[in-house]
Design a protein around this motif. Sequence first.
Motif, short mmCIF file in Angstrom:
data_model
loop_
_atom_site.label_atom_id
_atom_site.label_comp_id
_atom_site.label_asym_id
_atom_site.label_seq_id
_atom_site.Cartn_x
_atom_site.Cartn_y
_atom_site.Cartn_z
N GLN A 115 -1.11 -29.15 1.26
CA GLN A 115 -1.80 -29.33 2.54
C GLN A 115 -0.81 -29.24 3.68
O GLN A 115 -1.09 -28.66 4.73
N GLY A 116 0.37 -29.84 3.48
CA GLY A 116 1.39 -29.85 4.53
C GLY A 116 1.82 -28.46 4.97
O GLY A 116 2.03 -28.21 6.16
N GLN A 117 1.93 -27.55 4.02
CA GLN A 117 2.31 -26.17 4.36
C GLN A 117 1.28 -25.51 5.26
O GLN A 117 1.62 -24.85 6.24
N ILE A 118 0.01 -25.74 4.93
CA ILE A 118 -1.07 -25.14 5.73
C ILE A 118 -1.11 -25.76 7.12
O ILE A 118 -1.20 -25.05 8.13
N ILE A 119 -1.03 -27.10 7.17
CA ILE A 119 -1.07 -27.80 8.46
C ILE A 119 0.10 -27.39 9.32
O ILE A 119 -0.04 -27.16 10.53
N GLN A 120 1.28 -27.28 8.71
CA GLN A 120 2.47 -26.91 9.48
C GLN A 120 2.32 -25.52 10.09
O GLN A 120 2.71 -25.29 11.24
N GLN A 121 1.74 -24.60 9.35
CA GLN A 121 1.51 -23.25 9.88
C GLN A 121 0.54 -23.27 11.05
O GLN A 121 0.75 -22.59 12.06
N ILE A 122 -0.53 -24.06 10.91
CA ILE A 122 -1.51 -24.15 11.99
C ILE A 122 -0.88 -24.80 13.23
O ILE A 122 -1.06 -24.32 14.36
N MET A 123 -0.14 -25.89 13.02
CA MET A 123 0.52 -26.56 14.14
C MET A 123 1.50 -25.63 14.83
O MET A 123 1.58 -25.59 16.07
N ALA A 124 2.25 -24.87 14.05
CA ALA A 124 3.24 -23.95 14.63
C ALA A 124 2.56 -22.84 15.43
O ALA A 124 3.07 -22.38 16.45
N GLN A 125 1.36 -22.45 14.98
CA GLN A 125 0.63 -21.39 15.68
C GLN A 125 0.11 -21.87 17.03
O GLN A 125 0.22 -21.17 18.04
N TYR A 126 -0.46 -23.08 17.06
CA TYR A 126 -1.08 -23.57 18.27
C TYR A 126 -0.14 -24.39 19.16
O TYR A 126 -0.42 -24.57 20.35
N TYR A 127 0.94 -24.87 18.57
CA TYR A 127 1.90 -25.67 19.34
C TYR A 127 3.31 -25.12 19.12
O TYR A 127 4.25 -25.84 18.81
N GLY A 128 3.41 -23.81 19.29
CA GLY A 128 4.67 -23.13 19.03
C GLY A 128 5.67 -23.22 20.16
O GLY A 128 6.87 -22.99 19.95
N THR A 129 5.22 -23.55 21.36
CA THR A 129 6.14 -23.62 22.49
C THR A 129 6.66 -25.04 22.68
O THR A 129 6.01 -26.01 22.29
N THR A 130 7.82 -25.12 23.27
CA THR A 130 8.41 -26.44 23.54
C THR A 130 7.50 -27.25 24.46
O THR A 130 7.31 -28.45 24.27
N GLN A 131 6.93 -26.59 25.45
CA GLN A 131 6.06 -27.30 26.41
C GLN A 131 4.83 -27.88 25.72
O GLN A 131 4.43 -29.02 26.01
N SER A 132 4.23 -27.13 24.80
CA SER A 132 3.03 -27.64 24.12
C SER A 132 3.38 -28.80 23.20
O SER A 132 2.61 -29.76 23.08
N ARG A 133 4.54 -28.74 22.56
CA ARG A 133 4.95 -29.86 21.70
C ARG A 133 5.30 -31.08 22.56
O ARG A 133 5.03 -32.22 22.16
N ASN A 134 5.87 -30.83 23.72
CA ASN A 134 6.17 -31.95 24.62
C ASN A 134 4.91 -32.72 25.00
O ASN A 134 4.92 -33.94 25.13
N SER A 135 3.82 -32.00 25.20
CA SER A 135 2.57 -32.66 25.60
C SER A 135 2.09 -33.61 24.50
O SER A 135 1.56 -34.69 24.79
#
Length: 257
Positions: free
Chosen positions: A170-190
Motif C-alpha cells: 500500500q505504501g508504494q502506491i500511496i507514495q506514488q500518488i503523493m509524489a504525483q500530487y504533491y511533487g513540488t516543495t511548495q505543495s509539500r510545505n502547505s
Amino acid sequence: ASSRFYVFGPAGSGEQLRQDGMPFADALVHGKRRWFMMSPKDFQVLREKAKDVLEPASAFMFFEQQKEELEEEFGLGSKKMKFWECNQNPGEIIYIPGDTIMTSLNIQDSFSYKQHIAVSESAVVDRVNSNIWSPESGVIPSGYQFGVCWDNIDLANAGSKLSKQVNPMQGQIIQQIMAQYYGTTQSRNSLIINILAECSSIFQSDGIDASKTYCGQAWEQCHRQLDKNAKSLGASLPSWLSPKPPGKSGFGGKTEL
C-alpha cells in the motif's frame, strides 16, 4: 474545536452513502439540497438484507433508482430500517451526528458552509491524529501528511517515528500518488504547515492534553523539514515559528506558571 469547509456542487451532484465520522453542521447559502439519513444500526440491517443491491452509487443514482427498489423489495422505511429525509433550503442549517449514514443530492446548483464539531476531548484528539498520520484510513493526503516531513515524502520513516507502519505494498502506491500530487516543495510545505498550525492550537489549548496526540512527536521533525524546504527556495521561517513546540502562552516553548 472545529474544522470548516465550503461545499460547492452543480445540480445532480452528490456523494454515495457514507459516514463522515465526526458531527457537523451544514448551512446552505444558495441552491437546494435533498438529504437521506439512517442510524448505523438500521443501516446494518439494510446492508445484510440488500447486500446484492446496495452497491456504491452517486447520490443521484441512489435517489433515482436504488431508494425505490430498497423500499419496495427490502423494506427500507420499516420499523427496523427507519430513515429520515428532508429538503434543505437557503438559510437552513442541518446537523448530522458523526456516525449517521447519509447522502445528499444537490437539486439545484448549491453552495454551503460546513463545520465539523468536536464534542469531546477524545474526538479532538482523534481528529488531530487522523490529519497527521492515519495510514489505516487510506485518506490522501490527510492520513499520510506526516510523510512530507521528510525528504521525498518518506512514509516508512513517518510510520516508524509514530510506531504505526504503512503496509509495504500500500505504501508504494500511496507514495506514488503523493509524489504525483504533491511533487513540488511548495505543495509539500502547505501540508507541513497544516500539521504545525493544527498542533499549535492543540499545544495552546487549555482543554486538550497534547500528549495524547502525535503533535509532540511530529513538531520538531516537521519544523526541521519546513526550514530545510524554505532555505531551498531562498526563504526563511519567521522567528516566532520555534523549533520547539509552543506552550500555553504561545510560541517559543514557554508555559504559564
